[in-house]
Design a protein around this motif. Structure first.
Motif, PDB file in Angstrom:
ATOM      1  N   UNK A 191       0.829  -1.214   0.000  1.00  0.00           N
ATOM      2  CA  UNK A 191       0.000   0.000   0.000  1.00  0.00           C
ATOM      3  C   UNK A 191       0.859   1.259   0.000  1.00  0.00           C
ATOM      4  N   UNK A 192       2.023   1.181   0.644  1.00  0.00           N
ATOM      5  CA  UNK A 192       2.938   2.328   0.668  1.00  0.00           C
ATOM      6  C   UNK A 192       3.493   2.623  -0.717  1.00  0.00           C
ATOM      7  N   UNK A 193       3.544   1.611  -1.573  1.00  0.00           N
ATOM      8  CA  UNK A 193       4.108   1.793  -2.917  1.00  0.00           C
ATOM      9  C   UNK A 193       3.050   2.133  -3.957  1.00  0.00           C
ATOM     10  N   UNK A 194       1.819   1.945  -3.618  1.00  0.00           N
ATOM     11  CA  UNK A 194       0.735   2.245  -4.554  1.00  0.00           C
ATOM     12  C   UNK A 194       0.612   3.767  -4.696  1.00  0.00           C
ATOM     13  N   UNK A 195       0.354   4.295  -5.904  1.00  0.00           N
ATOM     14  CA  UNK A 195       0.360   5.757  -6.122  1.00  0.00           C
ATOM     15  C   UNK A 195      -0.863   6.501  -5.577  1.00  0.00           C
ATOM     16  N   UNK A 196      -1.966   5.840  -5.281  1.00  0.00           N
ATOM     17  CA  UNK A 196      -3.174   6.452  -4.729  1.00  0.00           C
ATOM     18  C   UNK A 196      -3.642   7.690  -5.514  1.00  0.00           C
ATOM     19  N   UNK A 197      -4.019   7.502  -6.757  1.00  0.00           N
ATOM     20  CA  UNK A 197      -4.506   8.646  -7.540  1.00  0.00           C
ATOM     21  C   UNK A 197      -5.769   9.279  -6.949  1.00  0.00           C
ATOM     22  N   UNK A 198      -6.557   8.482  -6.216  1.00  0.00           N
ATOM     23  CA  UNK A 198      -7.767   9.018  -5.584  1.00  0.00           C
ATOM     24  C   UNK A 198      -7.541   9.520  -4.173  1.00  0.00           C
TER      25      UNK A 198
END
Length: 456
Positions: free
Chosen positions: A353-360
């Motif tokens: 989850x820390x590596x996911x870019x989280x566009x939302x």
């Protein structure tokens, strides 16, 4: 007060009507007199009073009958019945037919003013409650700003400095970064905290509907205006109004809003009376307002009025150190909401989850945690519970990918989003270029699109 209140006196005896008028005008309210009860409906339509004082016994028409006619046309208009025959039966009948209160003759001037003021207070409170019930789902136990990153520490400092003032604030940031949450925090720390916070999403209203929501309207102002209605600038007097997505408003609305901010006064749609307002204005946008000004879609003078102080909220990818705290916060929130307890999240999954870019941004993280919590079968959240983040079309109940599968998909997806720029890909994932190369080698990922040379 939001402008002078107007009282209509319906009394066939001129001496009595004049006495009531003197009492009411002496308190600073406007007053109209009708000694012809049959003309009252026309007069109400023309003058739009805020309350009616109506005598019960009149020769041409009974006060109860007139009360019913008024309530049929204007159900929200307060009516106080005046009677020299005060009995329990009369009071019950008047209240059953919609009277707000009644006065028994003779009465002292103070009692008349008290009854009128009580009606005003009750009407305002009833409208405030109606609005706040629509907004109640936003006032939850878990609605607070979470984080310990330097960006959040700086945000708290800004909020602390401006909350006790009445300055207007423009909050900017990407969708899902928590702009309304910051606006609420500013309000709750302000001198207006004991008055209402009223949020309006400008993008969800069009044209006249937005102006009606804010300024109110008189009966007949437009096709569906079957009765008069107060707007937020009346309801929120002494409180705070938050304009979410202010950048989506029309030029005509911007002109009207600028006038209210400059003059602290406005008119209802279809009305002539000037009303005063005392509100604090907070706004947010995810648009580049300066670009909108250059394109002519947003007024520059309004921008400077709204943005006395500007607060920019960082994207979640810029404060990834807050993700563990946010995950814990959302797990607790999910338990409170859905009564499903999860023991936590595995360290490998948290690393993913820390590596996911989280566009939302935070909104996407919250939705992801809630979805994973609802679908999890074990005691802890694992990588496969978040498989939907990497393949939106896949069903996490059917997919049994490993952590390495998800990590590989994340790297490949980020490479494409960054146009195969390795430096940008590594930065967005929060790792070094060397770590990116090591992972690519281990997972069998090509760092270049087929047939193209390497890019930095």
């Amino acid at each position: 007060m939001t402008g002078e209140k107007k009282v209509l006196i319906v009394e066939d005896e001129m001496d009595m009507a004049f006495n009531y008028e003197q009492i009411i005008r002496g308190s600073g309210m406007k007053c109209l007199i009708s000694t012809e009860p049959k003309e009252v409906i026309r007069l109400v339509s023309l003058e739009k009073p805020d309350v009616i004082l109506c005598d019960l016994r009149m020769p041409e028409i009974d006060g109860m009958e007139l009360l019913e006619k008024i309530k049929t046309e204007w159900p929200g208009l307060p009516v106080i019945i005046i009677t020299g025959y005060a009995t329990i039966d009369v009071a019950v009948e008047a209240m059953r037919k919609g009277a707000s209160d009644f006065l028994a003759k003779p009465f002292p001037p103070d009692e008349l003013l008290l009854k009128v003021q009580r009606v005003f207070d009750y009407s305002k409170l009833a409208e405030e409650n109606l609005y706040l019930k629509r907004d109640l789902n936003q006032e939850r136990q878990f609605e607070r700003i979470v984080g310990e990153s330097q960006a959040i520490r700086n945000l708290f400092l800004q909020i602390e400095r401006i909350s006790a003032t009445d300055c207007r604030v423009l909050i900017t940031g990407e969708t899902g970064t928590g702009k309304e949450l910051v606006a609420r925090e500013i309000h709750h720390r302000s001198l207006r905290k004991d008055r209402g916070f009223y949020g309006v999403n400008c993008a969800s209203f069009t044209g006249t509907l937005l102006e009606s929501e804010l300024f109110g309207h008189e009966k007949g102002a437009f096709t569906s205006a079957h009765s008069a209605q107060r707007g937020l600038f009346e309801l929120a007097d002494k409180g705070t109004i938050f304009f979410d997505e202010i950048g989506e408003t029309s030029p005509s609305f911007q002109a009207n809003l600028l006038r209210v901010i400059q003059e602290s006064e406005f008119k209802r749609l279809g009305g002539e009376r000037i009303l005063k307002t005392d509100v604090r204005v907070l706004c947010s946008t995810n648009r580049d307002i300066k670009k909108a000004i250059a394109e002519g879609t947003f007024r520059e003078d309004l921008f400077y009025r709204l943005g006395v102080v500007q607060i920019h909220l960082p994207a979640l990818r810029e404060r990834k150190e807050d993700i563990p705290l946010l995950v814990d916060h959302f797990l607790a929130k999910c338990f409170s909401k859905n009564k499903k307890r999860v023991g936590g999240i595995t360290s490998d999954t948290l690393d993913l989850l820390l590596r996911y870019p989280w566009p939302g941004n935070i909104r996407e993280l919250e939705n992801a945690v809630e979805r994973a919590t609802l679908m999890v079968s074990g005691d802890q959240l694992t990588a496969e519970d978040f498989a939907f983040l990497f393949s939106p079309e896949s069903d996490p109940q059917k997919r049994k990918g490993t952590l390495e599968d998800l990590e590989k998909e994340l790297i490949e997806r980020t490479l494409v989003e960054c146009h195969w720029n390795k430096t940008l890909t590594a930065k967005r994932m929060g790792i070094s270029r060397r770590a990116l190369y090591e992972k690519a080698l281990r997972l069998g990922i090509s760092l270049n699109p087929a047939g193209q040379h390497s890019r930095a």
